[in-house]
Scaffold this motif. Structure first.
Motif, mmCIF file in Angstrom:
data_model
loop_
_atom_site.group_PDB
_atom_site.id
_atom_site.type_symbol
_atom_site.label_atom_id
_atom_site.label_comp_id
_atom_site.label_asym_id
_atom_site.label_seq_id
_atom_site.Cartn_x
_atom_site.Cartn_y
_atom_site.Cartn_z
ATOM 1 N N GLU A 87 -3.251 0.902 -9.007
ATOM 2 C CA GLU A 87 -2.730 0.659 -7.650
ATOM 3 C C GLU A 87 -1.711 1.709 -7.212
ATOM 4 O O GLU A 87 -1.042 1.535 -6.192
ATOM 5 C CB GLU A 87 -2.052 -0.730 -7.588
ATOM 6 N N THR A 137 0.227 1.809 -3.733
ATOM 7 C CA THR A 137 -0.636 1.851 -2.540
ATOM 8 C C THR A 137 -0.648 0.512 -1.802
ATOM 9 O O THR A 137 -1.089 0.445 -0.662
ATOM 10 C CB THR A 137 -2.099 2.179 -2.922
ATOM 11 N N LYS A 138 -0.172 -0.554 -2.447
ATOM 12 C CA LYS A 138 -0.339 -1.872 -1.817
ATOM 13 C C LYS A 138 0.447 -1.995 -0.509
ATOM 14 O O LYS A 138 0.109 -2.801 0.345
ATOM 15 C CB LYS A 138 0.037 -2.993 -2.795
ATOM 16 N N ASP A 139 1.498 -1.170 -0.337
ATOM 17 C CA ASP A 139 2.311 -1.278 0.880
ATOM 18 C C ASP A 139 1.994 -0.212 1.927
ATOM 19 O O ASP A 139 2.713 -0.071 2.911
ATOM 20 C CB ASP A 139 3.802 -1.194 0.521
ATOM 21 N N LEU A 198 -1.471 2.179 6.428
ATOM 22 C CA LEU A 198 -2.852 2.414 6.858
ATOM 23 C C LEU A 198 -3.836 1.858 5.834
ATOM 24 O O LEU A 198 -3.643 2.028 4.632
ATOM 25 C CB LEU A 198 -3.100 3.910 7.035
ATOM 26 N N GLU A 199 -4.897 1.218 6.329
ATOM 27 C CA GLU A 199 -5.881 0.610 5.422
ATOM 28 C C GLU A 199 -7.047 1.559 5.160
ATOM 29 O O GLU A 199 -7.303 2.466 5.927
ATOM 30 C CB GLU A 199 -6.444 -0.670 6.068
ATOM 31 N N GLY A 200 -7.771 1.284 4.076
ATOM 32 C CA GLY A 200 -9.002 2.038 3.798
ATOM 33 C C GLY A 200 -8.790 3.133 2.767
ATOM 34 O O GLY A 200 -7.727 3.729 2.667
ATOM 35 N N LYS A 201 -9.862 3.401 1.994
ATOM 36 C CA LYS A 201 -9.795 4.420 0.942
ATOM 37 C C LYS A 201 -9.465 5.796 1.498
ATOM 38 O O LYS A 201 -8.724 6.576 0.899
ATOM 39 C CB LYS A 201 -11.164 4.524 0.242
ATOM 40 N N ASN A 238 -7.648 6.551 3.862
ATOM 41 C CA ASN A 238 -6.226 6.697 4.175
ATOM 42 C C ASN A 238 -5.368 6.857 2.927
ATOM 43 O O ASN A 238 -4.268 7.398 2.989
ATOM 44 C CB ASN A 238 -5.736 5.542 5.046
ATOM 45 N N GLU A 255 5.082 3.511 4.335
ATOM 46 C CA GLU A 255 5.031 2.077 4.646
ATOM 47 C C GLU A 255 5.217 1.781 6.125
ATOM 48 O O GLU A 255 4.733 0.773 6.624
ATOM 49 C CB GLU A 255 6.105 1.331 3.826
ATOM 50 N N SER A 300 -14.221 0.301 6.101
ATOM 51 C CA SER A 300 -12.970 -0.464 6.045
ATOM 52 C C SER A 300 -13.053 -1.820 6.772
ATOM 53 O O SER A 300 -12.087 -2.569 6.792
ATOM 54 C CB SER A 300 -11.819 0.375 6.611
ATOM 55 N N SER A 351 -13.734 -5.622 7.098
ATOM 56 C CA SER A 351 -13.871 -6.711 6.125
ATOM 57 C C SER A 351 -14.372 -7.994 6.796
ATOM 58 O O SER A 351 -14.297 -9.062 6.221
ATOM 59 C CB SER A 351 -12.527 -6.955 5.444
#
Length: 443
Positions: A249, A264-266, A269-272, A274, A300, A338, A340
């Motif tokens: 992570e 990376t959890k925070d 921006l979402e998605g690989k 990013n 963040e 991205s 879901s």
């Protein structure tokens, strides 16, 4: 006095005109179309000679140097004639760079360059004196003249790189290379790749090249065409000694045995894709000695780029997402990847020779309906009509959004991610995105 002729009276053209005049050039601006009033006013106020709706050859062919707007192809007869006459035809980036001693970060790639440039600027701006320019924001030339920043982050397109001769960024970033704009490169992918790699052609062993080690196109090209600069790859799947990689992570970045770790959890921006953009931007920041804490906080709280997977509104538990900046298939690939939730996808525009096969798995699993928004939707219908129950055509954004509103159910997404250029129905991708947002707000 040297004569500087500028083809194109937009942001880069007018910025170059101002810098050129200040540096003692005799300046003439010529635009084949209309020049916007805000730019005309600047030219008049600064007593710079200009013309619009024409190119007067006698006033252009006598130039010592020509700066052409990136929108004008090298194949244009006037440009060809200048080159044949031995006149240097360059881009704004090349012209302006010679008048600054700033540290320059140059970022190019088929996708992700705006987000990476904006993110790098967002991080650096917390601690150092920095400007953001190139394909984004105010003209680089104008900033060199008026602001004289100590550092610049430049988003640079392949068209701008085609016009560089001596330009040499201290740090170069290539986010990825996928087939795009092939209409400008004789439908030859190799020519387009070579164009992107011009960003590193003048680099020395004291400079850095940051690139995606998961992109076979980049890796193969570097094997065959080695560069002088120090390589700092980033990867989601390989362990990288010098550069950045994903370890479970965490993003780990190592430069000269100095390592920083970012969870990376925070990430805002979402998605690989990013995570990759974050790796590239953080590597730049690490090189420029920005504190770890600052990098982490900036990742963040970064708000993202307008028209790039931009969450507009939630209406009746349906999320409307504006990804108008997705002007090629690869950008839309990231967008669909991205998603879901079941997605109503609005797609279409001017096709640049797209192949849609790579989208099939996502369309089969995530897309419940497709709305084709273009003048000619034939190729989209051919590719996707057997994959979804509902596929409709329209030429109006307001209608596209109304249809999406009728189809979407609670929990769904409505995604504008066109995979095409916008010029059939809109002035540019920004106008397309704004119309989408207005239509959503008017539901």
């Amino acid at each position: 006095m040297k004569r500087l002729v500028i083809l194109g009276g937009g942001e880069s053209g007018v910025g170059t005109a101002l810098l050129g005049k200040a540096k003692g050039f005799e300046v003439f601006v010529s635009d084949k179309g209309k020049i916007k009033d805000k730019y005309k006013d600047v030219l008049v106020k600064n007593e710079i000679e200009w013309e619009e709706a024409q190119h007067t050859e006698s006033k252009i062919l006598n130039a010592d140097v020509v700066m052409k707007s990136p929108g004008i192809p090298d194949k244009a007869p006037l440009v060809k004639q200048l080159v044949e006459n031995g006149v240097s035809v360059i881009s704004e980036i090349e012209f302006a760079a010679q008048f600054t001693t700033a540290t320059i970060v140059g970022i190019t790639g088929s996708n992700g360059k705006t987000t990476t440039a904006s993110l790098a600027y967002h991080i650096l701006n917390q601690e150092i004196n920095v400007g953001l320019a190139g394909n984004i924001g105010d003209s680089f030339a104008k900033q060199v003249l008026e602001d004289d920043f100590k550092n610049y982050v430049l988003e640079i397109s392949s068209f701008q790189l085609d016009g560089v001769v001596d330009f040499n960024p201290d740090i170069a970033v290539i986010t990825n290379i996928t087939p795009d704009h092939l209409d400008r490169y004789n439908y030859n992918f190799e020519e387009y790749i070579a164009s992107k790699f011009r960003i590193a052609m003048n680099q020395t062993k004291d400079d850095y090249l940051i690139y995606d080690a998961d992109d076979d196109v980049l890796v193969d090209w570097l094997e065959k065409h080695p560069v002088q600069s120090k390589l700092l790859p980033f990867s989601l799947v390989k362990k990288i000694e010098n550069g950045a990689y994903l370890d479970k992570e965490n993003i780990k970045i190592t430069i000269d045995n100095n390592q920083i770790i970012m969870p990376t959890k925070d990430l805002a921006l979402e998605g690989k894709h990013n995570i990759k953009n974050a790796m590239a931007a953080s590597t730049v920041a690490h090189l420029l000695k920005i504190r770890k804490q600052t990098i982490r906080e900036s990742l963040e709280n970064f708000q993202g780029v307008e028209h790039r997977l931009e969450h507009v509104l939630k209406i009746n538990k349906v999320q409307y997402i504006n990804d108008s900046k997705a002007t090629n298939v690869n950008a839309t690939y990231y967008a669909l990847e991205s998603m879901s939730a079941p997605t109503v996808w609005i797609v279409g525009g001017v096709d640049k020779g797209n192949g849609y096969q790579e989208l099939y798995p996502f369309v089969n699993t995530k897309v419940k309906a497709i709305i084709c928004l273009g003048v000619d939707n034939e190729k989209l219908l051919e590719n996707f009509s057997n994959m979804v129950d509902v596929i409709v055509e329209t030429q109006f954004m307001s209608e596209a959004v109304k249809i999406a509103y009728k189809i979407a159910e609670a929990g769904d997404n409505v995604l504008l991610s066109p995979a095409c250029a916008s010029f059939d129905l809109f002035e540019n991708y920004e106008e397309r995105g704004r119309q989408f947002k207005d239509a959503v707000r008017n539901l």
